[in-house]
Write a protein that holds these residues in place. Structure first.
Motif, PDB file in Angstrom:
ATOM      1  N   GLY A 171     -24.958  26.970 -26.851  1.00 55.26           N
ATOM      2  CA  GLY A 171     -24.246  25.756 -27.824  1.00 55.26           C
ATOM      3  C   GLY A 171     -23.173  25.253 -27.255  1.00 55.26           C
ATOM      4  N   ARG A 172     -22.129  25.273 -27.778  1.00 54.87           N
ATOM      5  CA  ARG A 172     -21.011  24.128 -26.866  1.00 54.87           C
ATOM      6  C   ARG A 172     -19.649  25.582 -26.493  1.00 54.87           C
ATOM      7  NH1 ARG A 172     -21.064  18.867 -29.820  1.00 54.87           N
ATOM      8  NH2 ARG A 172     -23.092  18.849 -31.307  1.00 54.87           N
ATOM      9  N   LEU A 173     -18.740  25.106 -25.831  1.00 54.47           N
ATOM     10  CA  LEU A 173     -17.145  25.599 -25.453  1.00 54.47           C
ATOM     11  C   LEU A 173     -16.702  24.747 -25.541  1.00 54.47           C
ATOM     12  CD1 LEU A 173     -15.836  27.868 -24.882  1.00 54.47           C
ATOM     13  CD2 LEU A 173     -16.038  27.420 -22.445  1.00 54.47           C
ATOM     14  N   VAL A 174     -15.729  24.801 -27.023  1.00 54.18           N
ATOM     15  CA  VAL A 174     -15.039  24.109 -27.721  1.00 54.18           C
ATOM     16  C   VAL A 174     -13.434  24.210 -27.880  1.00 54.18           C
ATOM     17  CG1 VAL A 174     -14.671  23.010 -30.083  1.00 54.18           C
ATOM     18  CG2 VAL A 174     -17.150  23.469 -29.121  1.00 54.18           C
ATOM     19  N   ALA A 175     -12.313  23.319 -27.721  1.00 56.59           N
ATOM     20  CA  ALA A 175     -11.237  22.836 -27.494  1.00 56.59           C
ATOM     21  C   ALA A 175     -10.321  22.317 -28.090  1.00 56.59           C
ATOM     22  CB  ALA A 175     -11.142  22.883 -25.852  1.00 56.59           C
ATOM     23  N   TYR A 176      -9.992  22.982 -29.165  1.00 56.28           N
ATOM     24  CA  TYR A 176      -9.215  20.973 -30.271  1.00 56.28           C
ATOM     25  C   TYR A 176      -7.755  21.359 -29.147  1.00 56.28           C
ATOM     26  CZ  TYR A 176      -6.890  19.696 -34.022  1.00 56.28           C
ATOM     27  OH  TYR A 176      -6.498  18.211 -34.879  1.00 56.28           O
ATOM     28  N   ARG A 177      -7.455  19.945 -29.463  1.00 58.84           N
ATOM     29  CA  ARG A 177      -6.148  19.732 -28.853  1.00 58.84           C
ATOM     30  C   ARG A 177      -4.986  19.771 -29.419  1.00 58.84           C
ATOM     31  NH1 ARG A 177      -6.935  16.429 -22.897  1.00 58.84           N
ATOM     32  NH2 ARG A 177      -5.491  17.801 -22.597  1.00 58.84           N
ATOM     33  N   PHE A 178      -4.445  20.346 -29.702  1.00 59.89           N
ATOM     34  CA  PHE A 178      -3.294  19.869 -30.245  1.00 59.89           C
ATOM     35  C   PHE A 178      -2.493  19.796 -30.329  1.00 59.89           C
ATOM     36  CE2 PHE A 178       0.076  22.419 -32.706  1.00 59.89           C
ATOM     37  CZ  PHE A 178      -0.298  22.398 -34.589  1.00 59.89           C
ATOM     38  N   ASP A 179      -1.085  18.830 -30.730  1.00 56.14           N
ATOM     39  CA  ASP A 179       0.093  18.755 -30.779  1.00 56.14           C
ATOM     40  C   ASP A 179       0.906  18.181 -31.573  1.00 56.14           C
ATOM     41  OD1 ASP A 179      -0.966  17.040 -27.706  1.00 56.14           O
ATOM     42  OD2 ASP A 179      -2.808  16.239 -28.664  1.00 56.14           O
ATOM     43  N   GLY A 180       1.264  19.285 -32.601  1.00 53.96           N
ATOM     44  CA  GLY A 180       2.354  19.692 -33.523  1.00 53.96           C
ATOM     45  C   GLY A 180       1.466  18.735 -35.066  1.00 53.96           C
ATOM     46  N   GLU A 181       0.257  18.774 -35.529  1.00 55.38           N
ATOM     47  CA  GLU A 181      -0.242  17.861 -36.629  1.00 55.38           C
ATOM     48  C   GLU A 181      -0.152  18.924 -37.639  1.00 55.38           C
ATOM     49  OE1 GLU A 181      -1.830  17.536 -33.565  1.00 55.38           O
ATOM     50  OE2 GLU A 181      -3.928  18.182 -33.722  1.00 55.38           O
ATOM     51  N   THR A 182       0.096  18.565 -38.796  1.00 52.96           N
ATOM     52  CA  THR A 182      -0.097  19.539 -40.025  1.00 52.96           C
ATOM     53  C   THR A 182      -1.842  19.535 -39.710  1.00 52.96           C
ATOM     54  OG1 THR A 182       0.547  17.706 -41.329  1.00 52.96           O
ATOM     55  CG2 THR A 182       2.454  19.402 -40.439  1.00 52.96           C
ATOM     56  N   GLN A 183      -2.338  17.986 -40.325  1.00 49.72           N
ATOM     57  CA  GLN A 183      -3.962  18.248 -40.775  1.00 49.72           C
ATOM     58  C   GLN A 183      -4.585  17.349 -40.037  1.00 49.72           C
ATOM     59  OE1 GLN A 183      -4.520  18.242 -44.419  1.00 49.72           O
ATOM     60  NE2 GLN A 183      -2.530  19.586 -44.101  1.00 49.72           N
ATOM     61  N   LEU A 184      -5.557  18.608 -39.627  1.00 49.04           N
ATOM     62  CA  LEU A 184      -6.815  19.150 -38.405  1.00 49.04           C
ATOM     63  C   LEU A 184      -7.701  17.218 -38.342  1.00 49.04           C
ATOM     64  CD1 LEU A 184      -7.491  22.247 -37.422  1.00 49.04           C
ATOM     65  CD2 LEU A 184      -5.357  21.340 -36.632  1.00 49.04           C
ATOM     66  N   ASN A 185      -7.345  16.822 -37.380  1.00 45.39           N
ATOM     67  CA  ASN A 185      -8.300  15.955 -36.920  1.00 45.39           C
ATOM     68  C   ASN A 185      -9.529  15.975 -35.848  1.00 45.39           C
ATOM     69  OD1 ASN A 185      -9.260  13.092 -35.933  1.00 45.39           O
ATOM     70  ND2 ASN A 185      -7.041  12.635 -35.159  1.00 45.39           N
ATOM     71  N   PRO A 186     -10.701  15.834 -36.822  1.00 44.55           N
ATOM     72  CA  PRO A 186     -11.873  15.535 -36.337  1.00 44.55           C
ATOM     73  C   PRO A 186     -12.184  15.231 -34.615  1.00 44.55           C
ATOM     74  CG  PRO A 186     -11.901  15.089 -38.180  1.00 44.55           C
ATOM     75  CD  PRO A 186     -10.364  15.206 -37.965  1.00 44.55           C
ATOM     76  N   LYS A 187     -11.171  13.770 -34.185  1.00 41.52           N
ATOM     77  CA  LYS A 187     -11.499  13.310 -33.379  1.00 41.52           C
ATOM     78  C   LYS A 187     -10.804  14.618 -31.530  1.00 41.52           C
ATOM     79  CE  LYS A 187     -12.020   8.619 -35.093  1.00 41.52           C
ATOM     80  NZ  LYS A 187     -11.306   8.054 -35.430  1.00 41.52           N
ATOM     81  N   LYS A 188     -10.298  15.671 -32.804  1.00 38.07           N
ATOM     82  CA  LYS A 188      -9.038  16.407 -31.140  1.00 38.07           C
ATOM     83  C   LYS A 188     -10.601  17.689 -30.613  1.00 38.07           C
ATOM     84  CE  LYS A 188      -5.308  15.815 -30.999  1.00 38.07           C
ATOM     85  NZ  LYS A 188      -3.274  16.006 -31.720  1.00 38.07           N
ATOM     86  N   PHE A 189     -11.518  17.372 -31.135  1.00 34.96           N
ATOM     87  CA  PHE A 189     -12.344  18.606 -30.668  1.00 34.96           C
ATOM     88  C   PHE A 189     -12.911  17.895 -29.424  1.00 34.96           C
ATOM     89  CE2 PHE A 189     -11.938  19.802 -34.636  1.00 34.96           C
ATOM     90  CZ  PHE A 189     -11.821  21.542 -35.175  1.00 34.96           C
ATOM     91  N   VAL A 190     -12.678  18.815 -28.184  1.00 33.92           N
ATOM     92  CA  VAL A 190     -13.248  18.833 -27.301  1.00 33.92           C
ATOM     93  C   VAL A 190     -14.468  20.193 -26.382  1.00 33.92           C
ATOM     94  CG1 VAL A 190     -13.082  17.997 -24.681  1.00 33.92           C
ATOM     95  CG2 VAL A 190     -11.265  17.419 -26.120  1.00 33.92           C
ATOM     96  N   TRP A 191     -15.261  19.780 -25.910  1.00 37.22           N
ATOM     97  CA  TRP A 191     -16.111  20.976 -25.543  1.00 37.22           C
ATOM     98  C   TRP A 191     -17.461  20.326 -24.951  1.00 37.22           C
ATOM     99  CZ3 TRP A 191     -16.983  17.346 -29.879  1.00 37.22           C
ATOM    100  CH2 TRP A 191     -18.054  16.101 -30.009  1.00 37.22           C
ATOM    101  N   ALA A 192     -17.413  21.093 -23.810  1.00 34.64           N
ATOM    102  CA  ALA A 192     -19.027  20.829 -22.697  1.00 34.64           C
ATOM    103  C   ALA A 192     -20.372  22.074 -23.636  1.00 34.64           C
ATOM    104  CB  ALA A 192     -18.071  21.889 -21.711  1.00 34.64           C
ATOM    105  N   TYR A 193     -20.948  22.029 -23.757  1.00 34.86           N
ATOM    106  CA  TYR A 193     -22.270  22.280 -23.340  1.00 34.86           C
ATOM    107  C   TYR A 193     -22.287  23.027 -22.314  1.00 34.86           C
ATOM    108  CZ  TYR A 193     -23.477  18.570 -27.228  1.00 34.86           C
ATOM    109  OH  TYR A 193     -23.213  17.584 -28.323  1.00 34.86           O
ATOM    110  N   VAL A 194     -23.490  23.894 -22.715  1.00 32.27           N
ATOM    111  CA  VAL A 194     -23.502  25.356 -22.069  1.00 32.27           C
ATOM    112  C   VAL A 194     -24.835  24.787 -21.585  1.00 32.27           C
ATOM    113  CG1 VAL A 194     -24.040  27.453 -21.700  1.00 32.27           C
ATOM    114  CG2 VAL A 194     -22.935  26.494 -23.617  1.00 32.27           C
ATOM    115  N   ASP A 195     -25.671  25.203 -20.498  1.00 37.02           N
ATOM    116  CA  ASP A 195     -26.826  24.563 -19.625  1.00 37.02           C
ATOM    117  C   ASP A 195     -27.834  25.918 -19.855  1.00 37.02           C
ATOM    118  OD1 ASP A 195     -28.791  23.677 -18.031  1.00 37.02           O
ATOM    119  OD2 ASP A 195     -27.717  22.798 -15.874  1.00 37.02           O
ATOM    120  N   PRO A 196     -28.716  25.659 -20.107  1.00 36.49           N
ATOM    121  CA  PRO A 196     -29.504  26.772 -20.138  1.00 36.49           C
ATOM    122  C   PRO A 196     -30.306  27.393 -19.218  1.00 36.49           C
ATOM    123  CG  PRO A 196     -30.324  25.397 -21.940  1.00 36.49           C
ATOM    124  CD  PRO A 196     -29.105  24.417 -20.967  1.00 36.49           C
TER     125      PRO A 196
END
Length: 330
Positions: free
Chosen positions: A305-330
């Protein structure tokens, strides 16, 4: 940031945090994700000049490069470039390798996590990859003992599976923060104890039992008699609405109304609470918040699947655009 967690070291107080999901031995993918997030490798491991990485746990088990993943995460945490909370896989490994206190010298060794075929299978890849490095593995077990079960800043929280405010308050009353001691570890081997409940809830979430005779067979062939539930669904009326796992409920059960007994065992996380980040739940698809203030970062990396991170900068509501990921290569 809070004094306990203020960014000390690389560049003073951190300007942001990158919360990273379950790695499960996908070390190469983790390196690609860190590069994508702007981290660079230095003499003490990967670092970012203005941000700190926060790992939600489950670094070990299942994947092809568990030892390398642990080396990478350990180096970052030791250098102050990252923090980590324990996942159920780290805590289970610790319990699997820790003898029960008070065992008679002449009796067979009993461990806090019994060496059943299922428990041994869960840890098999990790122990195999450390077979030639027993001292290194023991050092990591000692390091696990020093990692917290949860972390909290004024702006956000991190726990592997479920933020249960009542149990966390009990733990804090005893330890002050998310850390624990040898007595707590031993107590987790006593069914029904506070320590056992805290460990189970925070690292594995809320599981409810299926009716007698019903089972779920997961995609990896494990038969289960319990199912994982959402901890933010106070309005759920049926078990299907409460379900939070990749495997479907048995036919006919999902549409049943939640019983009063099971409703009492539910945990909720209010929409007015600060953001919380978890892993654990094997999500699929495009990463996005599971609630406005809840981010699950486990997107089945080790299952290609994907190894996922969220870039958090203090917001109170999470922003879908702040998810970052790398796909796992089979």
């Amino acid at each position: 940031m809070g004094s306990e967690l203020a960014g000390a070291g690389l560049s003073g107080e951190w300007r942001g945090y990158d919360v990273i999901g379950d790695v499960h031995g996908c070390a190469e993918t983790l390196e690609r994700l860190l590069h994508k997030l702007g981290y660079r490798q230095g003499p003490s491991g990967y670092y970012h000049h203005t941000r700190q990485a926060i790992f939600v746990g489950d670094i070990i088990d299942r994947g092809p490069r568990i030892r390398e993943a642990l080396q990478l995460v350990h180096a970052m945490v030791t250098a102050g470039a990252a923090r980590m909370v324990l996942g159920n896989h780290e805590f289970n490994a610790l319990a699997y390798c820790t003898p029960k206190a008070g065992c008679a010298a002449e009796a067979p060794v009993e461990y806090l996590r019994p060496h059943t075929p299922r428990n041994s299978r869960q840890l098999a890849e990790t122990l195999e990859q450390f077979a030639d490095y027993p001292d290194e593995w023991n050092a990591y077990l000692a390091w696990f003992r020093r990692q917290p079960l949860f972390l909290e800043w004024p702006e956000f929280r991190v726990v592997h599976a479920c933020w249960d405010a009542e149990l966390i308050a009990r733990h804090r009353a005893r330890f002050g923060d998310g850390r624990f001691d040898e007595a707590f570890l031993q107590e987790t081997g006593i069914p029904g104890s506070d320590a056992a409940r805290i460990k189970q809830r925070l690292t594995s979430g809320v599981d409810l039992p299926l009716p007698k005779g019903m089972t779920i067979v997961s995609s990896d062939g494990v038969e289960r008699t319990h199912f994982r539930t959402k901890f933010w669904a106070p309005d759920a009326q049926t078990y299907e609405e409460l379900l939070f796992q990749p495997d479907p409920l048995p036919d006919g059960f999902g549409q049943q109304r939640i019983s009063p007994e099971h409703r009492q065992r539910m945990v909720t996380y209010g929409a007015d609470e600060k953001p919380v980040f978890v892993g654990h739940y094997w999500l699929k698809g495009h990463p996005e918040p599971i609630a406005s203030n809840i981010g699950c970062l486990d997107y089945s990396a080790v299952k290609f699947g994907r190894l996922v991170a969220y870039r958090f900068d203090g917001e109170t509501q999470l922003n879908p655009k702040k998810f970052v990921w790398a796909y796992v290569d089979p």
